[in-house]
Write a protein that holds these residues in place. Structure first.
Motif, PDB file in Angstrom:
ATOM      1  N   ASN B 221       9.629 -23.242  12.306  1.00  0.00           N
ATOM      2  CA  ASN B 221       8.891 -22.805  13.492  1.00  0.00           C
ATOM      3  C   ASN B 221       8.640 -21.300  13.513  1.00  0.00           C
ATOM      4  N   GLU B 222       9.227 -20.594  12.583  1.00  0.00           N
ATOM      5  CA  GLU B 222       8.945 -19.155  12.455  1.00  0.00           C
ATOM      6  C   GLU B 222       8.179 -18.850  11.173  1.00  0.00           C
ATOM      7  N   ALA B 223       7.823 -19.889  10.450  1.00  0.00           N
ATOM      8  CA  ALA B 223       7.221 -19.688   9.124  1.00  0.00           C
ATOM      9  C   ALA B 223       5.861 -18.994   9.199  1.00  0.00           C
ATOM     10  N   ALA B 224       5.104 -19.237  10.284  1.00  0.00           N
ATOM     11  CA  ALA B 224       3.765 -18.639  10.378  1.00  0.00           C
ATOM     12  C   ALA B 224       3.835 -17.117  10.398  1.00  0.00           C
ATOM     13  N   ASP B 225       4.934 -16.582  10.918  1.00  0.00           N
ATOM     14  CA  ASP B 225       5.080 -15.125  10.958  1.00  0.00           C
ATOM     15  C   ASP B 225       5.295 -14.530   9.577  1.00  0.00           C
ATOM     16  N   HIS B 226       5.515 -15.378   8.599  1.00  0.00           N
ATOM     17  CA  HIS B 226       5.711 -14.898   7.224  1.00  0.00           C
ATOM     18  C   HIS B 226       4.468 -15.101   6.361  1.00  0.00           C
ATOM     19  N   ILE B 227       3.394 -15.558   6.985  1.00  0.00           N
ATOM     20  CA  ILE B 227       2.148 -15.764   6.226  1.00  0.00           C
ATOM     21  C   ILE B 227       1.154 -14.686   6.618  1.00  0.00           C
ATOM     22  N   PHE B 228       0.764 -13.898   5.651  1.00  0.00           N
ATOM     23  CA  PHE B 228      -0.176 -12.822   5.932  1.00  0.00           C
ATOM     24  C   PHE B 228      -1.597 -13.356   6.055  1.00  0.00           C
ATOM     25  N   GLY B 229      -1.958 -14.293   5.208  1.00  0.00           N
ATOM     26  CA  GLY B 229      -3.310 -14.824   5.260  1.00  0.00           C
ATOM     27  C   GLY B 229      -3.524 -15.847   4.168  1.00  0.00           C
ATOM     28  N   VAL B 230      -4.780 -16.209   3.975  1.00  0.00           N
ATOM     29  CA  VAL B 230      -5.128 -17.328   3.104  1.00  0.00           C
ATOM     30  C   VAL B 230      -6.310 -16.941   2.222  1.00  0.00           C
ATOM     31  N   VAL B 231      -6.314 -17.445   0.986  1.00  0.00           N
ATOM     32  CA  VAL B 231      -7.436 -17.246   0.055  1.00  0.00           C
ATOM     33  C   VAL B 231      -7.851 -18.585  -0.556  1.00  0.00           C
ATOM     34  N   LEU B 232      -9.018 -18.618  -1.156  1.00  0.00           N
ATOM     35  CA  LEU B 232      -9.424 -19.747  -1.998  1.00  0.00           C
ATOM     36  C   LEU B 232      -8.745 -19.601  -3.357  1.00  0.00           C
ATOM     37  N   MET B 233      -8.447 -20.724  -3.984  1.00  0.00           N
ATOM     38  CA  MET B 233      -7.797 -20.641  -5.296  1.00  0.00           C
ATOM     39  C   MET B 233      -8.257 -21.780  -6.200  1.00  0.00           C
ATOM     40  N   ASN B 234      -8.551 -21.441  -7.434  1.00  0.00           N
ATOM     41  CA  ASN B 234      -8.856 -22.436  -8.455  1.00  0.00           C
ATOM     42  C   ASN B 234      -7.699 -22.466  -9.437  1.00  0.00           C
ATOM     43  N   ASP B 235      -6.983 -23.584  -9.455  1.00  0.00           N
ATOM     44  CA  ASP B 235      -5.805 -23.722 -10.311  1.00  0.00           C
ATOM     45  C   ASP B 235      -6.227 -24.334 -11.639  1.00  0.00           C
ATOM     46  N   TRP B 236      -6.798 -23.487 -12.487  1.00  0.00           N
ATOM     47  CA  TRP B 236      -7.160 -23.947 -13.826  1.00  0.00           C
ATOM     48  C   TRP B 236      -6.446 -23.051 -14.810  1.00  0.00           C
ATOM     49  N   SER B 237      -7.045 -22.729 -15.969  1.00  0.00           N
ATOM     50  CA  SER B 237      -6.337 -21.939 -16.962  1.00  0.00           C
ATOM     51  C   SER B 237      -6.625 -20.470 -16.708  1.00  0.00           C
ATOM     52  N   GLY B 238      -5.634 -19.753 -16.155  1.00  0.00           N
ATOM     53  CA  GLY B 238      -5.931 -18.471 -15.554  1.00  0.00           C
ATOM     54  C   GLY B 238      -6.287 -18.806 -14.131  1.00  0.00           C
ATOM     55  N   THR B 239      -5.352 -18.726 -13.232  1.00  0.00           N
ATOM     56  CA  THR B 239      -5.564 -19.101 -11.839  1.00  0.00           C
ATOM     57  C   THR B 239      -6.480 -18.070 -11.185  1.00  0.00           C
ATOM     58  N   THR B 240      -7.563 -18.530 -10.549  1.00  0.00           N
ATOM     59  CA  THR B 240      -8.518 -17.610  -9.950  1.00  0.00           C
ATOM     60  C   THR B 240      -8.368 -17.603  -8.431  1.00  0.00           C
ATOM     61  N   VAL B 241      -8.333 -16.407  -7.841  1.00  0.00           N
ATOM     62  CA  VAL B 241      -8.277 -16.304  -6.380  1.00  0.00           C
ATOM     63  C   VAL B 241      -9.490 -15.553  -5.859  1.00  0.00           C
ATOM     64  N   SER B 242      -9.861 -15.865  -4.611  1.00  0.00           N
ATOM     65  CA  SER B 242     -10.944 -15.139  -3.947  1.00  0.00           C
ATOM     66  C   SER B 242     -10.407 -13.789  -3.467  1.00  0.00           C
TER      67      SER B 242
END
Lengths: 398, 398
Positions: B221-242
């Protein structure tokens, strides 16, 4: 051989002038971390604080290993700087500037037992291999039975899993028994609580020096140039490493042949020279309240089937990039005899047998147990050792 | 709602004043990395360079989130500093100091398409979950058959594997087809060569803000306070993030109920409020030489069975420590309908079917293919979007 220093070194010391391993420590609790080189029972420091640098380093093994020492590994530069100075008096046996200056000696030489050792590298990624055939065979037999205990692909490539870097701690750090879910009995909800079978795993780990670019694998015959050194490692909950990184240079007198591999490995894993190292390993368990502990296994690094260089080359063959400070664990190092098995799972055969610790017995680790690894290569007139890698189990918070 | 800025923003923009995501970029190839906030099609920068700081940050979600921003996440401070300033003109709709000063505006507002975006965080550890039930079911059916495609324990905890941090790259980075060993035919040696079934995996990832100490789990119930934000991610060879981290604040208007969980999770995973987010996700494949690409799937973040907060709480329940900048991938986000599956494995049912890309077909990715993810939460009068997360496949070096 026969090298002497003005610093008195006990013949059984792990850190004679032939070793000179690198570490990072705080002389006082409020001090900045400082790189140092262990000699005898003291740590020799260059008195530089950690800071980012970028330079070309001449390696004593490779013709020239040119790599950028980014901030995460800046201590390496300092340590190498220290090593170069130390080697000056290694070659001439004495260093008058230091030998004859008591004040300088007191500043430069800090008793190891008075300082706080730190994890000596910023570990970007930690990979743990599974390179002991005896360990693979025992685990396979315990969990899947004696027919084909080792899957066929185990002999084609060094298998590994990816571990967590954040929870790697320095020798001496207490380890809290983890808790989590366990298999439910019948239709009941899963078990939740402290781990019931907490184990140690006797391992060593290679510290990566120069890395590689994404998409550009490292040739197995050049892989040694990418290994900065080796530490002891306990792969339990909170991975524990020993504080002093021993270089491959220092281990060179203890090289031995790696086991013959059959089937022969694919070309990218076929080495011109396939080296192991003769490093005696020992594990003691010290129950709460006891003073010395009991030796529970004696193994040796030379039992590894896959070499450090094969592990590293395989890690990069898919294009994966390694970075300075990455850690490559060997996996549990078990020998062929039951008294050389590298973890309690094997030593008690998954709790079927009791292991005697003098007045008490163990199937798995109990709260208050301290586990102490030591590792040492023993020469005719000197040792090259790793010191100890230890940790004590604290009870789970629930 | 209805907030306006003197900066012109297209109604379809992913980055209206209600979003303000954080990124790190280089204005010029030789520039130092610089934190920035995206508005419309420009990036607003505080013109501070990256450097270590340590301070207390007031979070708009938690009463006070006090955490040390170590050097690895120093940009966060700068970005929050920027965010505070931007929020000043968010609340008053216009900021005269900037609006009326053309020279300052030109310095402060940099066109996004003119800068080089960087991975916005130093990622200490990267964990990838497996939180979409539809994805788990499809994979289980493909590899193990239609009876019990999902193992029972999948419903008791968010399963994850530990991924590699070194190979996480920013959107737009080319991806070299990996090579390695494949299953041998009969008694022949294993196959060695380029991957034959290269796939994308449509994911998102949470960026950890404040971490926790080893041995001290985070309450769900306090976990949200530990999340800064969210990105898109492609989990292929070499993980790509937005490149732009969208905060949970900005996503709050798009909250929706998470799926009802049956069996009910154990107490440490039972949330008072279980949130998902309505984020439309889309994947395009653009074969070499084509201009626009073809949409191959449309999914939504809300299909996740395990929430981000459950993932984070489960990650720490065994005592594991998270650090600022750690990345928690959701796993492939598949919806219930075949046209919402999140990877080619599912879309072509492991190559049994062909996927039409207009004039050509695909079972898996081919060299030269560019894969482009987009993600966007669509409101009545504005969007909160993630931009794109893309990468192009280059042939294997062998």
């Amino acid at each position: 051989m026969g090298l002497k220093s003005f610093i008195e070194i006990h013949p059984d010391s792990h850190f004679p002038i032939q070793n000179l391993p690198f570490g990072v420590f705080k002389p006082e609790p409020a001090s900045d971390p400082r790189p140092g080189v262990a000699i005898g029972d003291t740590s020799w420091t260059s008195r530089r604080s950690l800071r980012p640098v970028c330079l070309t380093v001449r390696s004593s093994r490779a013709p020239i290993a040119s790599f950028s020492l980014i901030s995460t590994s800046s201590w390496v530069w300092d340590a190498l700087h220290g090593r170069k100075l130390v080697q000056q008096f290694k070659s001439c046996s004495t260093e008058p500037a230091l030998r004859d200056n008591a004040s300088l000696r007191q500043k430069a030489l800090v008793p190891i037992d008075k300082v706080e050792m730190l994890v000596p590298i910023a570990i970007g990624d930690y990979t743990d291999f599974f390179s002991s055939m005896h360990h693979a065979k025992n685990c396979g037999t315990i969990f899947r039975g004696p027919e084909n205990p080792i899957p066929a692909n185990w002999f084609h490539l060094p298998i590994a899993y990816h571990g967590r870097a954040s929870s790697i701690v320095i020798s001496g750090t207490d380890i809290v028994r983890p808790r989590g879910q366990g298999h439910p009995a019948g239709n009941s909800p899963p078990y939740f609580g402290p781990s019931r079978k907490l184990d140690f795993e006797l391992e060593m780990a290679a510290v990566v020096g120069p890395g590689n670019e994404l998409g550009k694998p490292i040739d197995v015959n050049e892989a040694a140039d990418h290994i900065f050194g080796v530490v002891l490692m306990n792969d339990w909950s909170g991975t524990t490493v020993s504080p002093w990184i021993v270089t491959l240079d220092a281990l060179e007198p203890f090289v031995c042949d790696a086991p013959k591999q059959n089937p022969p490995p694919l070309p990218y894993l076929a080495e011109k020279i396939s080296k192991n190292y003769d490093i005696s390993l020992e594990v003691r368990i010290k129950p709460a309240g006891e003073e010395h502990g009991h030796v529970v296994t004696k193994s040796n690094f030379k039992h590894l089937y896959w070499t450090l260089t094969q592990q590293l080359a395989h890690h990069t063959i898919n294009g994966c990039n390694l970075r300075p400070g990455d850690l490559l664990g060997t996996g549990t190092i078990s020998g062929p005899e039951p008294e050389s098995y590298g973890c309690l799972l094997e030593l008690t055969w998954n709790g079927q047998n009791q292991l005697s610790l003098g007045g008490t017995n163990r199937k798995f680790l109990e709260d208050g147990d301290e586990v102490i690894f030591t590792g040492c290569s023993k020469g005719n007139d000197y040792n090259v050792g790793f010191g100890t890698c230890s940790g004590k189990i604290l009870p789970s918070p629930l």
